[in-house]
Design an enzyme around this catalytic site. Sequence first.
Site, PDB file in Angstrom:
ATOM      1  N   LYS A 112      -2.753   1.865   9.350  1.00 23.79           N
ATOM      2  CA  LYS A 112      -3.098   2.568  10.593  1.00 23.79           C
ATOM      3  C   LYS A 112      -2.095   3.671  10.929  1.00 23.79           C
ATOM      4  CE  LYS A 112      -6.123  -0.913  12.406  1.00 23.79           C
ATOM      5  NZ  LYS A 112      -6.016  -2.016  11.409  1.00 23.79           N
TER       6      LYS A 112
HETATM    7  C1  LIG Z   1      -7.120  -2.565  10.808  1.00 22.87           C
HETATM    8  C2  LIG Z   1      -6.899  -3.214   9.519  1.00 22.87           C
HETATM    9  C3  LIG Z   1      -7.973  -3.469   8.645  1.00 22.87           C
HETATM   10  C4  LIG Z   1      -9.395  -3.152   9.005  1.00 22.87           C
HETATM   11  O1  LIG Z   1      -9.644  -1.770   9.082  1.00 22.87           O
HETATM   12  P1  LIG Z   1     -10.939  -1.214   9.825  1.00 22.87           P
HETATM   13  O2  LIG Z   1     -10.790   0.254   9.820  1.00 22.87           O
HETATM   14  O3  LIG Z   1     -10.892  -1.800  11.227  1.00 22.87           O
HETATM   15  O4  LIG Z   1     -12.117  -1.696   9.097  1.00 22.87           O
HETATM   16  C5  LIG Z   1      -7.681  -4.023   7.418  1.00 22.87           C
HETATM   17  N1  LIG Z   1      -6.415  -4.354   7.068  1.00 22.87           N
HETATM   18  C6  LIG Z   1      -5.364  -4.142   7.882  1.00 22.87           C
HETATM   19  C7  LIG Z   1      -4.000  -4.539   7.446  1.00 22.87           C
HETATM   20  C8  LIG Z   1      -5.563  -3.551   9.128  1.00 22.87           C
HETATM   21  O5  LIG Z   1      -4.518  -3.335   9.929  1.00 22.87           O
END
Ligand SMILES: *Cc1c(COP(=O)(O)O)cnc(C)c1O
Length: 495
Positions: A112
């Site tokens: 993220k």
């Molecule tokens: C947020 C997250 C996901 C999922 O991603 P999306 O975009 O919500 O589908 C998967 N793995 C990790 C480590 C995350 O932080």
Amino acid sequence: MNYVSTRNNSIKVSSAFAIAHGISAEGGLYVPESIPKLSCEDFSKISELDYKGKAEYILKKYLSDFSDEEIAYCVNGAYTGSFDDEKPAAIAQLGNNINILELWHGPTCAFKDLALQLLPYLLTTSTKKISDGKKTVILVATSGDTGKAALEGFKDVENTEIIVFYPSEGVSPMQKLQMDSQKGNNVHVCAIKGNFDDAQTGVKKIFTDNEIKATLAENGMEFSSANSINWGRLVPQIIYYISAYCDMLSKGDDISDGFNVVVPTGNFGNILAAYYAKEMGVPVNRLICASNANRVLTDFINTGVYDRNRDFYTTMSPSMDILISSNLERMLYILSGGDDKYITELQNVLSKNGKFTVNDTVLSKLQKLFYGACCDDEGTLATIKKTFDEYGYLCDTHTAVAVNAYEQYLEATGDSRPVLIASTASPYKFAKSVISALRDNVNGSEFEIVDALSSLTNTNVPTPIAELKTATARFKDIYEKQDMYKAVCKCLKID
Ligand SMILES: *Cc1c(COP(=O)(O)O)cnc(C)c1O
């Protein structure tokens, strides 16, 4: 380039408006009116550029109301000095065919960061363009990783406040400490009694409540969202899929027949970005949507029935513990050929009955693009062990779900094209679960386990995690889920 709402496409706004507001007034999500295509010439230019150059090139296609200077300012601010070796999206290769796209070399060790380092720049640039100097209040619901990444991105950004809600029992101890110890003068962290969907529903409710909006306006403030429903979160994610494609080409992978992409999925944001990259011209064959025991998307892709009326599991891949994948709305809008009435109806049925069924046209398009597979915690642990034994590669619990889903896909289809697997978090973020895959004794404090994992696997502890050792919790409040608005007022000192 204009953006339209998935629930009323006569609403057309600029990218700055879409980013500043996050969500459309009637509850729809903004999508670009069309998807820009990259020509061979574009790709050969892009492949010459470093990550920042690639980011600028691609953002210009989507943010046509930003000047070149504004885009350069945003990209430089986001990607200078915040990622290991200035490489936000490095590839680790396992065997001949498997490429692991490591998206966790940023300040919070989860993918993220790639979006949330950029979003504050995009957002403040956007609000300057369209609003009257109101203070922006960022509300975030998080299942763990978004919250910390948003806090890091927005801390001490001028004229903003950020409030993060997380489910008190739904995040890992490391995630909790990361958030509760957040520094900065404009940051607020609140735990709620409930799960991630409660947090997300509460935030959406606050966002769309006109009375609350008016109260904020009286106080010279305005809400915006850093959740992945904000277009400013999605567009940065498209960049790393294009960057990965260029990297695969330059290291000589045979992708003349395309390659598959696997994404461990929760809110459907990351995999949607991969879809956009495909539509822009990256030769992606199949998008493999990986879920944990909360297999609502696997079932949806297999049957066309989206049904959230089911048990919610708290798993060792908590960032995917989600039963309502908000970004799916964007995908369904595209697959329905931009039918806003249809999308409105589906969303109404979903909020009323907790489920909907898509028509055959949408389902067949969906199944052509996506393959859905899932695995539970037991499968996750087995995959961590197998991947470490076979390749000496240590993956986190979310990435392991993706690797497991890929193995299922391979088994079911025999499709041996090269594959790109999105690795979304550092194994050290989920050290206790990861080490339990490799050995029996997992006793000790969070940080003893981190050190034990490091010596057991001969891998390095990422600096942001090592630094948490000496951090102390600043935020301790736990709210009932119906009191989220009260929490907002307390944080903003309004009544
Ligand atoms: C947020 C997250 C996901 C999922 O991603 P999306 O975009 O919500 O589908 C998967 N793995 C990790 C480590 C995350 O932080």
